[in-house]
Design a protein around this motif. Structure first.
Motif, PDB file in Angstrom:
ATOM      1  N   THR A  19     -10.429  -6.559   9.201  1.00  0.00           N
ATOM      2  CA  THR A  19      -9.784  -6.034  10.402  1.00  0.00           C
ATOM      3  C   THR A  19      -8.397  -6.665  10.525  1.00  0.00           C
ATOM      4  N   PRO A  20      -7.509  -6.046  11.309  1.00  0.00           N
ATOM      5  CA  PRO A  20      -6.125  -6.518  11.373  1.00  0.00           C
ATOM      6  C   PRO A  20      -5.961  -7.904  12.003  1.00  0.00           C
ATOM      7  N   ASP A  21      -6.957  -8.360  12.769  1.00  0.00           N
ATOM      8  CA  ASP A  21      -6.822  -9.612  13.515  1.00  0.00           C
ATOM      9  C   ASP A  21      -7.325 -10.849  12.765  1.00  0.00           C
ATOM     10  N   ILE A  22      -7.746 -10.671  11.515  1.00  0.00           N
ATOM     11  CA  ILE A  22      -8.294 -11.779  10.715  1.00  0.00           C
ATOM     12  C   ILE A  22      -7.152 -12.621  10.123  1.00  0.00           C
ATOM     13  N   ASP A  23      -7.360 -13.919  10.067  1.00  0.00           N
ATOM     14  CA  ASP A  23      -6.392 -14.825   9.454  1.00  0.00           C
ATOM     15  C   ASP A  23      -6.268 -14.506   7.959  1.00  0.00           C
ATOM     16  N   VAL A  24      -5.055 -14.536   7.451  1.00  0.00           N
ATOM     17  CA  VAL A  24      -4.773 -14.209   6.050  1.00  0.00           C
ATOM     18  C   VAL A  24      -5.595 -15.078   5.093  1.00  0.00           C
ATOM     19  N   VAL A  25      -5.761 -16.350   5.424  1.00  0.00           N
ATOM     20  CA  VAL A  25      -6.526 -17.260   4.563  1.00  0.00           C
ATOM     21  C   VAL A  25      -7.978 -16.791   4.436  1.00  0.00           C
ATOM     22  N   TYR A  26      -8.584 -16.359   5.547  1.00  0.00           N
ATOM     23  CA  TYR A  26      -9.968 -15.870   5.501  1.00  0.00           C
ATOM     24  C   TYR A  26     -10.058 -14.562   4.714  1.00  0.00           C
ATOM     25  N   ALA A  27      -9.060 -13.711   4.874  1.00  0.00           N
ATOM     26  CA  ALA A  27      -9.039 -12.451   4.120  1.00  0.00           C
ATOM     27  C   ALA A  27      -8.953 -12.743   2.625  1.00  0.00           C
ATOM     28  N   PHE A  28      -8.118 -13.715   2.256  1.00  0.00           N
ATOM     29  CA  PHE A  28      -7.984 -14.075   0.838  1.00  0.00           C
ATOM     30  C   PHE A  28      -9.303 -14.636   0.302  1.00  0.00           C
ATOM     31  N   ALA A  53      -5.054  -8.864  -3.390  1.00  0.00           N
ATOM     32  CA  ALA A  53      -5.224 -10.261  -3.802  1.00  0.00           C
ATOM     33  C   ALA A  53      -3.933 -10.788  -4.426  1.00  0.00           C
ATOM     34  N   THR A  54      -3.254  -9.957  -5.201  1.00  0.00           N
ATOM     35  CA  THR A  54      -2.022 -10.371  -5.859  1.00  0.00           C
ATOM     36  C   THR A  54      -0.961 -10.750  -4.835  1.00  0.00           C
ATOM     37  N   ASP A  55      -0.717  -9.865  -3.869  1.00  0.00           N
ATOM     38  CA  ASP A  55       0.298 -10.135  -2.841  1.00  0.00           C
ATOM     39  C   ASP A  55      -0.055 -11.363  -2.023  1.00  0.00           C
ATOM     40  N   VAL A  56      -1.291 -11.407  -1.524  1.00  0.00           N
ATOM     41  CA  VAL A  56      -1.697 -12.500  -0.643  1.00  0.00           C
ATOM     42  C   VAL A  56      -1.692 -13.825  -1.397  1.00  0.00           C
ATOM     43  N   GLY A  57      -2.279 -13.839  -2.586  1.00  0.00           N
ATOM     44  CA  GLY A  57      -2.337 -15.066  -3.380  1.00  0.00           C
ATOM     45  C   GLY A  57      -0.958 -15.584  -3.721  1.00  0.00           C
ATOM     46  N   HIS A  58      -0.085 -14.692  -4.147  1.00  0.00           N
ATOM     47  CA  HIS A  58       1.292 -15.050  -4.505  1.00  0.00           C
ATOM     48  C   HIS A  58       2.001 -15.694  -3.308  1.00  0.00           C
ATOM     49  N   ASN A  59       1.873 -15.060  -2.144  1.00  0.00           N
ATOM     50  CA  ASN A  59       2.549 -15.563  -0.953  1.00  0.00           C
ATOM     51  C   ASN A  59       1.924 -16.840  -0.411  1.00  0.00           C
ATOM     52  N   LEU A  60       0.611 -17.005  -0.590  1.00  0.00           N
ATOM     53  CA  LEU A  60      -0.027 -18.268  -0.186  1.00  0.00           C
ATOM     54  C   LEU A  60       0.488 -19.413  -1.056  1.00  0.00           C
ATOM     55  N   ILE A  61       0.585 -19.164  -2.354  1.00  0.00           N
ATOM     56  CA  ILE A  61       1.080 -20.192  -3.283  1.00  0.00           C
ATOM     57  C   ILE A  61       2.515 -20.590  -2.932  1.00  0.00           C
ATOM     58  N   LEU A  62       3.328 -19.600  -2.575  1.00  0.00           N
ATOM     59  CA  LEU A  62       4.729 -19.876  -2.223  1.00  0.00           C
ATOM     60  C   LEU A  62       4.867 -20.390  -0.789  1.00  0.00           C
ATOM     61  N   ASP A  63       3.718 -20.529  -0.106  1.00  0.00           N
ATOM     62  CA  ASP A  63       3.709 -21.048   1.258  1.00  0.00           C
ATOM     63  C   ASP A  63       4.533 -20.178   2.209  1.00  0.00           C
ATOM     64  N   LYS A  64       4.419 -18.859   2.028  1.00  0.00           N
ATOM     65  CA  LYS A  64       5.200 -17.924   2.848  1.00  0.00           C
ATOM     66  C   LYS A  64       4.583 -17.691   4.225  1.00  0.00           C
ATOM     67  N   TYR A  65       3.290 -17.974   4.377  1.00  0.00           N
ATOM     68  CA  TYR A  65       2.621 -17.686   5.639  1.00  0.00           C
ATOM     69  C   TYR A  65       2.525 -18.940   6.485  1.00  0.00           C
ATOM     70  N   GLU A  66       2.747 -18.772   7.774  1.00  0.00           N
ATOM     71  CA  GLU A  66       2.513 -19.874   8.697  1.00  0.00           C
ATOM     72  C   GLU A  66       1.026 -19.896   9.032  1.00  0.00           C
ATOM     73  N   LEU A  67       0.548 -21.039   9.479  1.00  0.00           N
ATOM     74  CA  LEU A  67      -0.830 -21.152   9.913  1.00  0.00           C
ATOM     75  C   LEU A  67      -1.074 -20.129  11.015  1.00  0.00           C
ATOM     76  N   GLY A  68      -2.154 -19.392  10.888  1.00  0.00           N
ATOM     77  CA  GLY A  68      -2.447 -18.397  11.914  1.00  0.00           C
ATOM     78  C   GLY A  68      -1.857 -17.028  11.646  1.00  0.00           C
ATOM     79  N   THR A  69      -1.211 -16.829  10.497  1.00  0.00           N
ATOM     80  CA  THR A  69      -0.714 -15.493  10.139  1.00  0.00           C
ATOM     81  C   THR A  69      -1.919 -14.572   9.998  1.00  0.00           C
ATOM     82  N   ILE A  70      -1.848 -13.411  10.637  1.00  0.00           N
ATOM     83  CA  ILE A  70      -2.982 -12.478  10.574  1.00  0.00           C
ATOM     84  C   ILE A  70      -2.665 -11.307   9.645  1.00  0.00           C
ATOM     85  N   VAL A  71      -3.728 -10.648   9.209  1.00  0.00           N
ATOM     86  CA  VAL A  71      -3.645  -9.538   8.256  1.00  0.00           C
ATOM     87  C   VAL A  71      -2.658  -8.466   8.714  1.00  0.00           C
ATOM     88  N   GLU A  72      -2.684  -8.138   9.997  1.00  0.00           N
ATOM     89  CA  GLU A  72      -1.814  -7.076  10.510  1.00  0.00           C
ATOM     90  C   GLU A  72      -0.335  -7.336  10.216  1.00  0.00           C
TER      91      GLU A  72
END
Length: 130
Positions: A19-28, A53-72
């Motif tokens: 769902t759109p309200d899930i934290d990106v880390v949990y979605a990954f 998985a490619t987009d999310v994993g790549h951006n997590l590795i590059l530390d592009k997301y702040e804590l609490g970034t959601i899927v939406e």
């Protein structure tokens, strides 16, 4: 000919979604746990977007997301989809021609009357043909 088969004959149903309200880390984590390459984003079976998985994993590795970034905030909103009544040939054409550059889509959400009913992957098509 195999390519005349309908998408609905080989698509995967019971699609794993988020769902759109899930934290990106949990979605990954969900992507990794189920060993899948994409997660359709839905509310009441209506497809709102998709994450890969490619987009999310790549951006997590590059530390592009702040804590609490959601899927939406990161999902692709203009999702390329297919109908269950379309043929595998149509699916291949869409996968091949819907991405700019030399990319290819490996998954197509299957949508009927605005609702997500399945997903078809390049692997599904290859297994069917060979």
């Amino acid at each position: 000919m195999m390519l005349n088969k309908k998408v609905k004959e080989i698509m995967t149903t019971g699609v794993i979604t988020t769902t759109p309200d899930i934290d990106v880390v949990y979605a990954f984590e969900k992507l990794m746990e189920h060993k899948i390459s994409s997660l359709p984003v839905v509310v009441d079976d209506e497809l709102l977007g998709i994450i890969t998985a490619t987009d999310v994993g790549h951006n997590l590795i590059l530390d592009k997301y702040e804590l609490g970034t959601i899927v939406e905030e990161i999902m692709v909103k203009s999702v390329v989809t297919i109908s269950p009544e379309d043929t595998l040939e149509t699916a291949i054409d869409i996968m091949k021609n819907s991405v700019s550059s030399s990319g290819i889509l490996n998954q197509l959400p299957v949508v009927e009357n605005g609702k997500l009913v399945g997903i078809i992957s390049d692997g599904d098509i290859i297994q069917e043909i060979f």
